[in-house]
Design a protein around this motif. Structure first.
Motif: not given
Length: 528
Positions: A469-475
């Motif tokens: 899981f990549d948190k880069w785009h998580s708001q």
């Protein structure tokens, strides 16, 4: 059949020597002198070359004939060495092979150059690379045949070769002295213009470049083993003064003599953002480590006591708080950030962009005089990968595997067409069978990386799924995991059969030797 008959028939003679395998054995690795397929040496027609690359026996070369035993010094068995297996077709081919066990192998640098290239091409499948591997192997044998042929069969042209070799030995013995190309050519008995060409053919360098390298290598040994003043080391290595020594050393090695000495003693205050994997693999520790606001730090390295540096902030001035002596950077930052680093300390930039982690590790190792450690680490990794591939081939049969990088906005699949990160380990090193979602190729935005929609998931029929899981785009916290609750996800065969394996993001999205070893551990834990 003579060569004229071959011309008339329009055919070429068959290759008399065929390479079977090449292995790089790390110091201390237990291996018997058996063929790579496990058969006994006495039952094969293979010849084997054993060339010691590093350690006390460096430069030694041995030839083992089929059915014969090879007696090695104990010191050699504690070294890193190449083991080359090949077959010879016909009596004429066998007759060229030296009738002795210990072979001359000089200049050794030339042999290592050929062996390193053969090792790099060992898994080649492209036709051009296969031909390149064939040619390089014939060059290696010719290199050995020429200097190990009986004296009665030597040709007149050997005089020039032995002259060049004599001048090389002279360089190694008298590197402290003022040596000129004219003097070396005279010693070899060859005209100067011709000598330089022959010297470069033999060593890959012109005479004064080779001399400089010999001097630098001697200086490296003294820097690593003694506390002599830099001026004394410079003079003893053949340099006129300390300033010129410092300049040539940094041009050749990449760091100053003082930094090199401290790095060998583990005392260099080093920062290398996102290169910590390679630094730790070379038995060194950074004084600060990479940290990213979304991705965190590389926990798999176990650097829990090392303070973190927020690389994602883009402000490298914070590095000054750690008082580094050297900053080592990849060539991926803005010019402003490089300028900030140069104002803080000596800064080296790895200009070459490569997905080849082996090459990158060797480049970093060269900076710090730890090339032997790099070679041994690579040999251990290759042994681990071969063992894993053999084990997985027995249990996986025709089952397929896919890898997904999931964020709040994207589902990215890494396939066997990729060159870095996950693909080279999952589908290359351990040989698992890749599965791609139907139609994914039309959505590629980078080789081997496809951006899938939720609707595309219905065609993802892989037997096993590795996900991270990549948190880069998580708001918001956990936004990247919302896919797991959707019906399209729950209907996947791997999900229904409980064959989905979550793995650590930075371990799997790093392309270092330690992270790749951890990937193999993860794969074996769930599949084997």
């Amino acid at each position: 059949m003579n060569i004229e008959q071959h011309k008339q028939d329009g055919t070429a003679p068959l290759a008399p020597y065929v390479l079977r395998s090449i292995r790089l054995i790390a110091a201390g690795e237990q291996t018997g002198m058996s063929d790579v397929d496990g058969s006994n040496r006495n039952d094969t027609e293979d010849f084997e070359l054993l060339i010691v690359k590093s350690g006390m026996g460096q430069g030694k070369c041995y030839l083992q004939r089929p059915g014969k035993s090879l007696s090695l010094d104990q010191e050699v068995m504690g070294c890193s060495y190449y083991r080359v297996s090949f077959v010879a077709s016909g009596d004429a081919a066998s007759g060229l092979l030296p009738d002795k066990q210990d072979l001359a192998c000089a200049p050794f640098a030339k042999a290592v150059e050929l062996l390193d290239e053969l090792y790099r091409l060992r898994e080649a499948s492209d036709q051009l690379e296969l031909f390149q591997r064939f040619v390089r192997f014939q060059e290696l044998l010719l290199f050995l045949f020429r200097q190990n042929a009986p004296a009665a069969e030597e040709k007149e042209t050997d005089t020039e070769r032995y002259g060049v070799e004599a001048s090389i030995r002279h360089i190694h013995q008298y590197y402290r002295e003022l040596l000129t190309v004219e003097e070396l050519a005279s010693l070899a008995g060859i005209d100067r213009w011709k000598y330089t060409r022959l010297f470069k053919e033999a060593t890959g360098q012109v005479p004064l470049q080779y001399l400089n390298e010999v001097r630098i290598n001697q200086a490296k040994k003294w820097l690593a083993s003694a506390d002599d003043k830099l001026l004394d080391i410079a003079l003893n290595a053949g340099f006129n003064n300390e300033y010129y020594f410092n300049r040539r050393f940094k041009q050749t090695v990449g760091i100053s003599p003082g930094q090199y000495r401290r790095s060998r003693k583990g005392q260099l205050r080093l920062v290398a953002p996102y290169l910590e994997d390679f630094i730790v693999a070379l038995d060194m520790l950074p004084i600060a480590q990479y940290w990213h606001a979304k991705w965190g730090k590389q926990d798999y390295l176990g650097l829990h006591h090392i303070p973190t540096f927020d690389e994602s902030s883009g402000n490298f001035e914070a590095l000054s708080d750690y008082k580094p002596e050297l900053i080592l950077l990849m060539d991926r930052y803005k010019q402003q950030q490089y300028s900030q680093c140069r104002r803080i300390s000596s800064t080296c930039i790895l200009r070459e962009q490569t997905h080849n982690w082996r090459k990158l590790l060797q480049t970093v190792a060269h900076y710090f005089g730890r090339t032997e450690l790099a070679d041994e680490a690579i040999a251990r990794y290759d042994f681990k990968a071969r063992s894993a591939s053999h084990k997985l081939s027995r249990v996986m049969k025709d089952e397929t595997v896919a890898f997904l990088r999931i964020s709040a906005d994207h589902i990215i699949q890494y396939t066997d067409e990729g060159q870095g990160f996950v693909s080279t380990v999952l589908y290359g090193d351990v040989g698992l069978r890749s599965h791609s979602a139907a139609g994914a190729a039309s959505k590629a935005y980078r080789p081997g990386m496809f951006n899938l929609s939720v609707e595309d998931l219905c065609t993802l029929n892989a037997d096993h799924l590795f996900i991270t899981f990549d948190k880069w785009h998580s708001q918001a916290e956990g936004k990247e995991r919302e896919l797991l609750g959707q019906p399209e996800w729950r209907d996947l065969p791997a999900v229904r059969n409980n064959r989905v394996y979550e793995v650590d993001f930075l371990t799997w999205l790093n392309n270092g030797i330690i992270s790749n070893g951890k990937k193999i551990d993860d794969i074996l834990r769930v599949l084997a």
